[in-house]
Write a protein that holds these residues in place. Structure first.
Motif, short mmCIF file in Angstrom:
data_model
loop_
_atom_site.label_atom_id
_atom_site.label_comp_id
_atom_site.label_asym_id
_atom_site.label_seq_id
_atom_site.Cartn_x
_atom_site.Cartn_y
_atom_site.Cartn_z
N ARG A 111 0.83 -1.20 0.00
CA ARG A 111 0.00 0.00 0.00
C ARG A 111 0.87 1.25 0.00
O ARG A 111 0.56 2.23 -0.67
CB ARG A 111 -0.90 -0.04 1.24
N VAL A 112 2.00 1.24 0.72
CA VAL A 112 2.87 2.40 0.81
C VAL A 112 3.51 2.73 -0.53
O VAL A 112 3.77 3.88 -0.84
CB VAL A 112 3.96 2.17 1.89
N ASP A 113 3.75 1.74 -1.39
CA ASP A 113 4.41 1.95 -2.66
C ASP A 113 3.62 2.85 -3.61
O ASP A 113 4.18 3.42 -4.52
CB ASP A 113 4.66 0.61 -3.37
N ARG A 114 2.32 3.01 -3.43
CA ARG A 114 1.47 3.71 -4.38
C ARG A 114 1.20 5.17 -4.02
O ARG A 114 0.26 5.74 -4.54
CB ARG A 114 0.15 2.96 -4.51
N VAL A 115 1.98 5.77 -3.18
CA VAL A 115 1.76 7.14 -2.75
C VAL A 115 2.09 8.08 -3.91
O VAL A 115 3.09 7.92 -4.59
CB VAL A 115 2.62 7.45 -1.50
N GLU A 116 1.24 9.10 -4.13
CA GLU A 116 1.31 9.89 -5.36
C GLU A 116 2.35 10.99 -5.41
O GLU A 116 3.02 11.15 -6.42
CB GLU A 116 -0.07 10.48 -5.65
N THR A 117 2.49 11.82 -4.40
CA THR A 117 3.41 12.95 -4.48
C THR A 117 4.68 12.70 -3.69
O THR A 117 4.71 11.86 -2.78
CB THR A 117 2.76 14.24 -3.95
N PHE A 118 5.72 13.46 -4.03
CA PHE A 118 6.97 13.35 -3.29
C PHE A 118 6.74 13.58 -1.81
O PHE A 118 7.24 12.83 -0.97
CB PHE A 118 8.02 14.34 -3.84
N ARG A 171 6.80 11.51 3.67
CA ARG A 171 6.15 11.37 4.98
C ARG A 171 5.86 9.90 5.27
O ARG A 171 6.07 9.43 6.39
CB ARG A 171 4.86 12.18 5.03
N ALA A 172 5.37 9.15 4.29
CA ALA A 172 5.07 7.73 4.48
C ALA A 172 6.33 6.96 4.88
O ALA A 172 6.29 6.12 5.79
CB ALA A 172 4.45 7.14 3.22
N ALA A 173 7.43 7.23 4.19
CA ALA A 173 8.68 6.52 4.49
C ALA A 173 9.19 6.90 5.89
O ALA A 173 9.67 6.05 6.64
CB ALA A 173 9.73 6.85 3.43
N ALA A 183 14.40 6.01 -7.00
CA ALA A 183 13.37 6.17 -8.04
C ALA A 183 11.99 6.28 -7.41
O ALA A 183 11.18 7.11 -7.81
CB ALA A 183 13.42 5.02 -9.04
N TRP A 184 11.73 5.44 -6.41
CA TRP A 184 10.42 5.48 -5.76
C TRP A 184 10.21 6.82 -5.05
O TRP A 184 9.18 7.46 -5.23
CB TRP A 184 10.26 4.33 -4.76
N LEU A 185 11.20 7.26 -4.27
CA LEU A 185 11.03 8.50 -3.52
C LEU A 185 10.89 9.69 -4.46
O LEU A 185 10.04 10.56 -4.27
CB LEU A 185 12.19 8.72 -2.55
N SER A 186 11.68 9.72 -5.51
CA SER A 186 11.68 10.85 -6.43
C SER A 186 10.44 10.89 -7.32
O SER A 186 9.81 11.93 -7.48
CB SER A 186 12.94 10.81 -7.29
N THR A 187 10.08 9.74 -7.91
CA THR A 187 9.04 9.73 -8.94
C THR A 187 7.82 8.87 -8.60
O THR A 187 6.82 8.95 -9.30
CB THR A 187 9.61 9.21 -10.27
N GLY A 188 7.97 8.00 -7.61
CA GLY A 188 6.88 7.07 -7.31
C GLY A 188 6.93 5.81 -8.15
O GLY A 188 6.08 4.95 -8.03
N GLU A 189 7.95 5.68 -9.00
CA GLU A 189 8.09 4.52 -9.88
C GLU A 189 8.75 3.37 -9.14
O GLU A 189 9.68 3.57 -8.36
CB GLU A 189 8.98 4.87 -11.09
N GLY A 190 8.26 2.18 -9.39
CA GLY A 190 8.87 0.98 -8.82
C GLY A 190 8.54 0.77 -7.36
O GLY A 190 7.75 1.49 -6.77
N PRO A 191 9.19 -0.24 -6.77
CA PRO A 191 8.92 -0.56 -5.37
C PRO A 191 9.56 0.47 -4.43
O PRO A 191 10.50 1.16 -4.81
CB PRO A 191 9.57 -1.93 -5.19
N MET A 192 9.04 0.53 -3.23
CA MET A 192 9.57 1.46 -2.23
C MET A 192 11.03 1.14 -1.93
O MET A 192 11.83 2.06 -1.74
CB MET A 192 8.74 1.35 -0.94
#
Length: 124
Positions: A3-10, A15-17, A67-76
């Motif tokens: 669920r955490v992997d799908r967060v939309e904005t940086f 904050r989620a991480a 990549a995940w933190l910057s763009t939301g792409e891929g796994p956390m």
């Protein structure tokens, strides 16, 4: 993908991480060597994206994929592995450095102008 992997904005991903680690903004600031106000500004959306140097510091402290933190792409996390809550800068492997031809240590010795030039090239 969790669920955490799908967060939309940086700001939401940051904050989620951070919350996943059980950290306050002050804790993340200390772990990443960024100011607490910078963390707050990123999370509130006042600052939309960090510099590449700040992004590296955040991903290393939080142990998340750049990549995940910057763009939301891929796994956390690289490899899709989930880190235990309360983990953090003191334990576990570092996220892999995404550049094969230059080490993080060499990057950290660059001037701010050189880092900005790299950011411009990567953004293009």
């Amino acid at each position: 993908m969790s669920r955490v992997d799908r967060v939309e904005t940086f700001s939401q991903r940051l904050r989620a991480a951070r919350m996943r680690q059980g950290w306050t903004q002050k804790d993340l600031a200390a772990a990443s060597r960024l100011s607490q106000s910078a963390i707050g500004n990123y999370e509130s959306g006042q600052r939309r994206q960090p510099s590449s140097d700040a992004l590296i510091k955040l991903t290393r402290a939080l142990r998340v994929s750049p990549a995940w933190l910057s763009t939301g792409e891929g796994p956390m996390q690289e490899g899709g592995a989930e880190a235990p809550a309360g983990g953090g800068a003191a334990g576990g492997p570092e996220p892999p450095w995404p550049f094969a031809s230059i080490s993080y240590e060499a990057y950290s010795r660059l001037t701010e102008q050189e880092k900005q030039q790299i950011e411009l090239v990567l953004a293009a």
